[in-house]
Design a protein around this motif. Structure first.
Motif, mmCIF file in Angstrom:
data_model
loop_
_atom_site.group_PDB
_atom_site.id
_atom_site.type_symbol
_atom_site.label_atom_id
_atom_site.label_comp_id
_atom_site.label_asym_id
_atom_site.label_seq_id
_atom_site.Cartn_x
_atom_site.Cartn_y
_atom_site.Cartn_z
ATOM 1 N N ARG A 35 40.667 59.413 92.154
ATOM 2 C CA ARG A 35 40.925 60.849 92.294
ATOM 3 C C ARG A 35 39.676 61.577 92.772
ATOM 4 N NH1 ARG A 35 43.318 63.070 87.056
ATOM 5 N NH2 ARG A 35 43.457 64.898 88.374
ATOM 6 N N VAL A 95 38.192 64.789 88.627
ATOM 7 C CA VAL A 95 38.525 64.205 87.329
ATOM 8 C C VAL A 95 37.820 65.009 86.252
ATOM 9 C CG1 VAL A 95 38.303 62.157 85.855
ATOM 10 C CG2 VAL A 95 38.717 61.879 88.296
ATOM 11 N N THR A 145 43.176 54.765 87.902
ATOM 12 C CA THR A 145 43.702 56.010 88.482
ATOM 13 C C THR A 145 42.597 57.043 88.640
ATOM 14 O OG1 THR A 145 45.864 55.584 87.510
ATOM 15 C CG2 THR A 145 45.401 57.849 88.185
ATOM 16 N N GLU A 146 41.791 57.225 87.614
ATOM 17 C CA GLU A 146 40.728 58.234 87.663
ATOM 18 C C GLU A 146 39.706 57.938 88.752
ATOM 19 O OE1 GLU A 146 40.418 59.710 83.037
ATOM 20 O OE2 GLU A 146 39.477 57.806 83.596
ATOM 21 N N ARG A 147 39.374 56.678 88.959
ATOM 22 C CA ARG A 147 38.339 56.337 89.934
ATOM 23 C C ARG A 147 38.753 56.659 91.368
ATOM 24 N NH1 ARG A 147 38.186 51.335 92.780
ATOM 25 N NH2 ARG A 147 40.131 50.212 92.577
ATOM 26 N N LEU A 205 35.866 55.037 83.639
ATOM 27 C CA LEU A 205 37.035 55.582 84.337
ATOM 28 C C LEU A 205 38.142 54.542 84.432
ATOM 29 C CD1 LEU A 205 35.300 57.404 87.343
ATOM 30 C CD2 LEU A 205 36.058 58.396 85.169
ATOM 31 N N THR A 241 36.899 64.481 82.324
ATOM 32 C CA THR A 241 36.862 63.406 81.342
ATOM 33 C C THR A 241 35.690 63.651 80.395
ATOM 34 O OG1 THR A 241 36.883 60.990 81.108
ATOM 35 C CG2 THR A 241 35.502 61.887 82.869
#
Length: 192
Positions: free
Chosen positions: A37, A40, A33-35, A30, A42
């Protein structure tokens, strides 16, 4: 699609490590930014479609469980940081304060590792270097390195302003309240 919606713990926890060792698990990498949210979408490292639905920030080594029982190990992609190395420098308190004020006004996160100041690269390197060039003593080398995004976590130095006009640090604010977050984290040499 695989949906991971349960946080099991960290892979260094004995019970979690045992569960991972005895399972067919997936790994996901990740971004910073993704971690952060809560939702996610992905892919795992073996190209499986993955949704993560959790109301928490994720750290490197966290283990999640999907609805079908599949365990998912979280890895974090490294981010680039500009590093100012003060180890062989005789920086005056005035120069240090001027530099701190300048980067604080840019709202750059900061981590301190020994005698190094680390800033995540959030703009072009050329612009970041230009921002500190006139304030940085000549004997302070600048370099770049990839670090875990958690390098800049858990720092949160915050100063907020209520309504009203005021001046500080050579600039003015008027009218509506606002907040500045200047994040500073001190890390030891082994936390990279």
């Amino acid at each position: 699609m695989l949906v991971a919606d349960t946080y099991l713990g960290h892979r260094n926890d004995d019970a979690v490590a045992e569960a991972v060792d005895t399972s067919d698990h997936a790994t996901v990498v990740l971004s910073d930014t993704e971690r952060r949210r809560s939702r996610v979408r992905t892919e795992t490292t073996d190209n499986r479609d993955l949704g993560i639905v959790l109301a928490r920030d994720l750290a490197d080594g966290d283990v999640l469980e999907a609805e079908d029982g599949t365990l998912v190990i979280v890895e974090l992609a490294a981010i680039e940081a500009m590093i100012l190395d003060f180890a062989d420098s005789d920086v005056s308190p005035t120069a240090a304060l001027e530099l701190g004020h300048a980067v604080g006004n840019r709202h750059w996160n900061l981590a301190v590792r020994g005698q190094e100041a680390l800033f995540p690269v959030t703009d072009s390197k050329k612009r970041m270097e230009a921002a500190v060039a006139d304030l940085l003593p000549a004997d302070v080398p600048t370099r770049y390195e990839h670090v875990p995004p958690t390098t800049f976590d858990d720092s949160g130095v915050d100063h907020s302003h209520s309504d009203g006009d005021h001046t500080h640090g050579g600039h003015s604010h008027g009218g509506t309240g606002h907040s500045h977050n200047h994040d500073v984290r001190t890390i030891d040499g082994g936390d990279q």
